[in-house]
Design an enzyme around this catalytic site. Sequence first.
Site, short mmCIF file in Angstrom:
data_model
loop_
_atom_site.label_atom_id
_atom_site.label_comp_id
_atom_site.label_asym_id
_atom_site.label_seq_id
_atom_site.Cartn_x
_atom_site.Cartn_y
_atom_site.Cartn_z
N ASN A 18 0.83 -1.21 0.00
CA ASN A 18 0.00 0.00 0.00
C ASN A 18 0.86 1.25 0.00
O ASN A 18 0.51 2.25 -0.63
CB ASN A 18 -0.97 -0.01 1.18
CG ASN A 18 -2.19 -0.86 0.89
OD1 ASN A 18 -3.03 -0.49 0.09
ND2 ASN A 18 -2.26 -2.03 1.52
N MET A 94 0.22 -2.43 12.13
CA MET A 94 -0.48 -3.43 12.92
C MET A 94 -0.52 -3.13 14.43
O MET A 94 -0.51 -4.06 15.24
CB MET A 94 0.13 -4.81 12.67
CG MET A 94 0.03 -5.25 11.23
SD MET A 94 -1.67 -5.25 10.60
CE MET A 94 -1.43 -5.89 8.95
N ILE A 96 -2.68 -0.90 17.44
CA ILE A 96 -3.85 -0.06 17.70
C ILE A 96 -3.39 1.18 18.47
O ILE A 96 -2.66 1.07 19.45
CB ILE A 96 -4.93 -0.85 18.46
CG1 ILE A 96 -5.50 -1.94 17.54
CG2 ILE A 96 -6.04 0.08 18.96
CD1 ILE A 96 -6.57 -2.80 18.14
N ASN A 111 -6.83 5.12 7.59
CA ASN A 111 -6.39 3.72 7.62
C ASN A 111 -7.04 2.96 6.48
O ASN A 111 -8.19 3.22 6.13
CB ASN A 111 -6.83 3.09 8.96
CG ASN A 111 -6.49 1.62 9.05
OD1 ASN A 111 -5.35 1.21 8.78
ND2 ASN A 111 -7.46 0.80 9.41
N HIS A 113 -8.37 -0.74 5.45
CA HIS A 113 -8.75 -2.01 6.07
C HIS A 113 -9.26 -2.95 4.97
O HIS A 113 -10.06 -2.54 4.12
CB HIS A 113 -9.83 -1.79 7.13
CG HIS A 113 -10.21 -3.06 7.83
ND1 HIS A 113 -9.40 -3.63 8.79
CD2 HIS A 113 -11.25 -3.90 7.65
CE1 HIS A 113 -9.96 -4.77 9.19
NE2 HIS A 113 -11.07 -4.95 8.52
N GLU A 151 -11.04 6.56 18.28
CA GLU A 151 -10.69 5.69 19.41
C GLU A 151 -11.26 4.28 19.27
O GLU A 151 -10.84 3.37 20.00
CB GLU A 151 -11.13 6.35 20.73
CG GLU A 151 -12.63 6.38 21.00
CD GLU A 151 -13.40 7.41 20.18
OE1 GLU A 151 -12.80 8.09 19.33
OE2 GLU A 151 -14.64 7.50 20.37
N ASP A 154 -11.19 0.57 13.76
CA ASP A 154 -11.92 0.52 12.49
C ASP A 154 -13.30 1.18 12.57
O ASP A 154 -14.19 0.88 11.76
CB ASP A 154 -12.08 -0.94 12.00
CG ASP A 154 -10.73 -1.60 11.73
OD1 ASP A 154 -9.82 -0.92 11.24
OD2 ASP A 154 -10.59 -2.79 12.03
N ALA A 183 -8.81 -3.34 -5.01
CA ALA A 183 -9.45 -2.32 -4.15
C ALA A 183 -8.43 -1.45 -3.40
O ALA A 183 -8.37 -0.24 -3.62
CB ALA A 183 -10.40 -3.01 -3.17
N GLU A 184 -7.64 -2.06 -2.52
CA GLU A 184 -6.80 -1.24 -1.63
C GLU A 184 -5.87 -0.29 -2.37
O GLU A 184 -5.80 0.90 -2.05
CB GLU A 184 -5.96 -2.15 -0.72
CG GLU A 184 -6.78 -2.97 0.25
CD GLU A 184 -5.91 -3.76 1.21
OE1 GLU A 184 -4.99 -3.18 1.81
OE2 GLU A 184 -6.15 -4.96 1.36
C1 GAR Z 1 -3.24 -4.77 3.86
O1 GAR Z 1 -4.11 -5.74 3.33
C2 GAR Z 1 -3.98 -3.86 4.80
O2 GAR Z 1 -5.28 -3.58 4.40
C3 GAR Z 1 -3.98 -4.69 6.05
O3 GAR Z 1 -2.70 -5.28 6.09
C4 GAR Z 1 -2.19 -5.42 4.76
C5 GAR Z 1 -0.85 -4.73 4.68
O4 GAR Z 1 -0.22 -4.98 3.45
N1 GAR Z 1 -4.26 -3.89 7.22
C6 GAR Z 1 -4.98 -4.31 8.23
O5 GAR Z 1 -5.44 -5.43 8.32
C7 GAR Z 1 -5.20 -3.27 9.33
N2 GAR Z 1 -6.31 -3.64 10.15
P1 GAR Z 1 0.96 -4.06 2.91
O6 GAR Z 1 2.03 -3.97 4.01
O7 GAR Z 1 1.49 -4.81 1.71
O8 GAR Z 1 0.40 -2.72 2.53
#
Ligand code: GAR
Length: 209
Positions: A18, A94, A96, A111, A113, A151, A154, A183-184
């Site tokens: 990302n 990762m 919180i 963020n 998700h 707080e 998600d 998507a992301e």
């Molecule tokens: C991604 O899928 C992101 O959405 C998820 O971790 C991955 C990180 O990948 N994040 C979460 O689950 C946060 N709750 P990346 O390091 O290749 O971007």
Amino acid sequence: MKRTKINIAVLVSGGGTNLQALINAQSTGILKSGEIKLVISNKADAYALQRAAAAGIETAVVSKKELGADGMEKAISELLSRRKIDLIVLAGFMCILSAGFTAKYDHRIINVHPSLIPSFCGEGYYGLRVHKAALEKGVKVTGATVHFVNEIPDGGEIILQKAVTVPKNATPESLQNRVMRLAEWKILPRACEITAKNILKEEKDNERV
Ligand code: GAR
């Protein structure tokens, strides 16, 4: 002279695909109202740090293990103010963040998700676990969400979402890859640009008053 770009920090923990999407979006002009000035990882061996270095972006490691949760947040805050950061992007970060921290940066943390919130989100839902849970439930559509961070894990206001169909025979790994690709990597840069543009607009509006 009014500035045309805000300063962005990206917080990471792992592979950083990302982050890479954001770096690419800067090059292609999709992200034009902000510039990534700093990448912070809580893991010294996160591949995301190498991606940042290759793009010439300053990096820092702030270990929760070594500093504890409070110490980590204090160290992050110091780095953010030293670099005059306006927007914090959590891209696979990762940890919180505490209510105190999120309140300090109200509507200044976003963020990504890997599900359609409010499904498969909150404490304990991160990374592959999200996709495992989606497959166990048998959903036919999943996706990704970019939201403001408050707080509630998600729980902040949603900025963008994108749906992705779940193919038959998908595994958590194949679904993770599909959700990232379809998507992301698309909505994170867009949401980042929307938020950065809004921050610049607010600044302009405040100057007029
Ligand atoms: C991604 O899928 C992101 O959405 C998820 O971790 C991955 C990180 O990948 N994040 C979460 O689950 C946060 N709750 P990346 O390091 O290749 O971007």
